[in-house]
Design an enzyme around this catalytic site. Structure first.
Site, short mmCIF file in Angstrom:
data_model
loop_
_atom_site.label_atom_id
_atom_site.label_comp_id
_atom_site.label_asym_id
_atom_site.label_seq_id
_atom_site.Cartn_x
_atom_site.Cartn_y
_atom_site.Cartn_z
N HIS A 123 0.55 -1.26 -0.06
CA HIS A 123 0.08 -0.10 -0.02
C HIS A 123 0.92 1.28 0.09
O HIS A 123 1.88 1.27 0.57
CB HIS A 123 -1.00 -0.05 1.31
CG HIS A 123 -0.50 0.10 2.56
ND1 HIS A 123 0.08 1.18 3.03
CD2 HIS A 123 0.01 -1.02 3.51
CE1 HIS A 123 0.65 1.06 4.28
NE2 HIS A 123 0.50 -0.40 4.54
N ASP A 162 -0.43 4.38 0.93
CA ASP A 162 -0.83 5.50 1.66
C ASP A 162 -0.01 5.16 3.07
O ASP A 162 0.38 4.29 3.46
CB ASP A 162 -2.28 5.26 1.96
CG ASP A 162 -2.81 4.00 2.67
OD1 ASP A 162 -2.44 2.83 2.23
OD2 ASP A 162 -3.74 3.84 3.43
N ASP A 190 6.87 1.56 6.11
CA ASP A 190 5.19 1.11 6.05
C ASP A 190 4.51 2.22 5.05
O ASP A 190 4.15 3.23 5.69
CB ASP A 190 4.53 1.19 7.49
CG ASP A 190 3.24 0.77 7.42
OD1 ASP A 190 2.75 0.08 6.36
OD2 ASP A 190 2.43 1.04 8.47
N GLU A 205 -5.03 1.51 3.10
CA GLU A 205 -4.77 0.37 4.27
C GLU A 205 -4.89 0.96 5.41
O GLU A 205 -5.18 0.57 6.38
CB GLU A 205 -3.35 -0.37 3.94
CG GLU A 205 -3.10 -1.72 4.59
CD GLU A 205 -2.87 -1.61 5.91
OE1 GLU A 205 -3.07 -2.64 6.68
OE2 GLU A 205 -2.31 -0.47 6.30
ZN LIG Z 1 1.39 -1.23 6.30
#
Ligand SMILES: [Zn+2]
Length: 465
Positions: free
Chosen positions: A95, A97, A132, A166
Site C-alpha cells: 500500500h 498510503d 510502512d 490500508e
Molecule cells: Zn502497512
C-alpha cells in the site's frame, strides 16, 4: 520459453539497481500520501507508482478504483500480466498510503523530508512511509525488474495490487473482496503481502499469524449537566469515575492478563521472543513488569492472546481546561487485539457483555461496535518450501523465523477467502527499529536489498517447472 535457473543473476540485478531503488523510495516518501489527508497527493502517488511499474516491465499497470457500498476507493494501482498458460500466478500486494505524522514529535527529520543516516555498515532512510509501506512498493518494483531483466518472458503470471486505503482500517478493497471473493482480478496461486517485517533486523522471518481486532465505544451518563463538585460532589456520581470503575475490570489486577471471559487463545510454533529485545523494542521502562497470563510464553501473549487497551477518551476535560465540576457523561474507545483464529463477532459480544455487567451504581452502559478485522493463520501450501528457501538464500542463513504479528491486516483475511489454497506470504522491511506508525520511522538499506532479493528469488523459483 526461458527457464531461469541461477540465483546469481538476480542477485547481481538487485545489487546493481539498489541505488536507484533507494532513490525511488526517497522520492515516494516525499509524496504526502496520508490516507486521511487530501486526495491529490494520494492520486499523484498512485500515478507515479503505476508509471514505475510500467517502466519495470508491467505494461498493464494502471490506476483504477473499486466501487463498493456506494463509495469509491482511493486510486489503486493494478496490473495483470497473464501471458503464460499453466504457469503459476503471483499477486504482489503493498500500500502507498501512510499514517499521518506530527512534525513536532519527529527529531531526525521532517516526516516528508527523507533523510539518510549512517548506521554502522548500513544506512537508514528516515521519513513517514519509508518502511510502512513504501518499502513494500519498492521491494515489488525491484523484484519484478530483477526477474524480467533475467528473462523478459519468464514463465510466471504477475498481478500487482498497490492500494491507498490500508491505513484507514477498513479499506474499500478489503470490504469489496470480502463480498466478492470470486473476482478473477484477485485470484492467484501465491499472494505476497510486503507489509510486515523481520523479528529482528537481518533475521529472515515469515509472519505466520496475524491477530484480529475489535473496537468499541463505551459510554456512561450520570447527570443532566456538568455541576459544581463542591455543591454536589459526594452523593452525585461523576460519569468519568464510573467509567474508570468499568475499565478497571478489563485487566486482572495482579497479572495484567485480560479478564474478559469467553475470548479465544491460540497456540502456534512461533519462534521464541526474547524478553530483553522485546523490552528494548517496546521501550518498556526499567522496573516495569511485563503483563499477561504468567503461564503463557511471551510469544503466545504477544501473538496468540487477546489484549485490551483504551485508545481514546471523551467527557473529561484536558488538564489545561480542568475545573472543579462533575462530569455528566464519559466515553472511552476500547480496542482489543484478538487471537488469530478468534471470531470477531463473538469477541465483540463477549466484550459487550463484560462491560455491561461491570457497570456500578445501577448505571446503564452503552456499547457501540466501531471496527473489526479478522486475524490470519498461514497454511503450508504448494510453494511453501520455495518461499522459505528464497529467504534463506537471500540472507545466507540456515533458518527462517516464524513470527506472529500483533497488528492486523484485514485485507489478508479477504485474500485468504478469495484464494483458499494459495500460499499467502507476509514479509517485508518493517523490522522493530523501523518504528512504523511512530515518530522517526525508518528503513534499513541492507534489509531492503535482502528482502527485494528474497522476493526476486521466489519469483524466479516459481518459473521452474
Ligand atoms: Zn502497512
Amino acid at each position: 520459453m526461458t527457464v531461469v535457473s541461477s540465483g546469481e543473476g538476480v542477485r547481481e540485478s538487485v545489487r546493481g539497481m539498489l541505488p536507484e531503488l533507494w532513490g525511488t523510495l526517497s522520492e515516494l516518501v516525499r509524496l504526502r500520501s496520508v490516507s486521511a489527508g487530501p486526495a491529490e497527493p494520494l492520486a499523484a502517488t498512485a500515478r507515479r507508482v503505476a508509471e514505475l511499474f510500467r517502466a519495470a516491465g508491467l505494461g498493464s499497470a494502471d490506476v483504477i478504483t473499486i466501487e463498493h457500498g456506494g463509495s469509491t476507493s482511493a486510486p489503486l494501482v493494478y496490473a495483470d500480466e497473464r501471458k503464460h498458460a499453466g504457469a503459476p500466478t503471483v499477486l504482489l500486494y503493498a500500500h502507498y498510503d501512510v499514517q499521518p505524522a506530527d512534525a513536532a514529535q519527529w527529531q531526525v527529520t521532517e516526516p516528508f523530508t527523507p533523510k539518510e543516516v549512517p548506521d554502522g555498515d548500513d544506512t537508514r532512510l528516515y521519513g513517514r512511509g519509508a518502511a510502512d509501506d513504501k518499502s513494500g512498493v519498492v521491494m515489488h518494483l525491484g523484484a519484478v525488474r530483477a526477474l524480467l531483466e533475467q528473462a523478459a518472458d519468464a514463465p510466471v503470471n504477475l498481478k500487482l495490487v498497490v492500494e491507498g486505503e490500508e491505513e484507514t482500517g477498513e479499506s474499500t478493497l478489503d470490504q469489496y473482496l470480502a463480498e466478492h471473493p470470486e473476482d478473477p482480478r484477485f485470484q492467484a496461486d501465491v499472494v505476497v503481502v510486503a507489509d510486515t517485517g523481520n523479528l529482528r533486523l537481518g533475521a529472515p522471518t515469515l509472519t505466520s499469524t496475524l491477530r484480529g481486532i475489535a473496537v468499541v465505544d463505551v459510554e456512561l451518563r450520570t447527570l443532566r449537566r456538568a455541576v459544581h463538585s463542591g455543591m454536589y460532589g459526594g452523593p452525585a456520581p461523576d460519569a468519568f469515575m464510573a467509567l474508570v470503575q468499568v475499565l478497571s475490570t478489563l485487566l486482572d489486577r495482579e497479572t495484567g492478563a485480560v479478564a474478559v471471559p469467553g475470548l479465544a487463545d491460540q497456540d502456534y510454533p512461533w519462534s521464541a521472543v526474547s524478553e530483553e529485545s522485546f523490552r528494548a523494542d517496546a521501550g518498556v521502562l526499567p522496573g516495569v513488569a511485563l503483563i499477561g497470563a504468567p503461564e503463557d510464553s511471551l510469544a503466545k501473549r504477544l501473538y496468540g492472546r487477546a489484549s485490551i487497551n483504551v485508545v481514546g477518551l471523551s467527557g473529561v476535560p484536558g488538564m489545561d481546561a480542568a475545573t472543579n465540576v462533575l462530569c455528566p457523561a464519559a466515553r472511552a474507545r476500547v480496542s482489543m487485539r484478538l487471537a488469530p483464529d478468534q471470531d470477531t463477532g463473538a469477541a465483540l459480544e463477549a466484550l459487550r457483555a463484560h462491560l455491561v455487567g461491570a457497570a456500578p451504581w445501577g448505571l446503564e452502559v452503552e456499547v457501540t461496535a466501531v471496527g473489526r478485522g479478522t486475524g490470519f493463520v498461514a497454511q503450508r501450501g504448494a510453494h511453501h518450501d520455495a518461499i522459505e528457501q528464497a529467504l534463506r538464500e537471500a540472507y545466507g542463513t540456515a533458518t527462517v523465523e516464524h513470527a506472529g504479528q500483533g497488528g492486523s491486516i484485514p485485507l489478508v483475511a479477504a485474500f485468504r477467502a478469495a484464494n483458499p489454497d494459495a500460499d499467502i506470504v507476509l514479509w517485508g522491511c518493517e523490522e522493530p527499529r523501523a518504528n512504523i506508525h511512530g515518530n522517526d520511522e525508518s528503513v534499513s538499506r541492507s534489509e531492503l536489498e535482502r528482502m527485494t532479493l528474497a522476493e526476486a528469488l521466489l519469483l524466479q523459483a516459481l518459473t521452474r517447472p
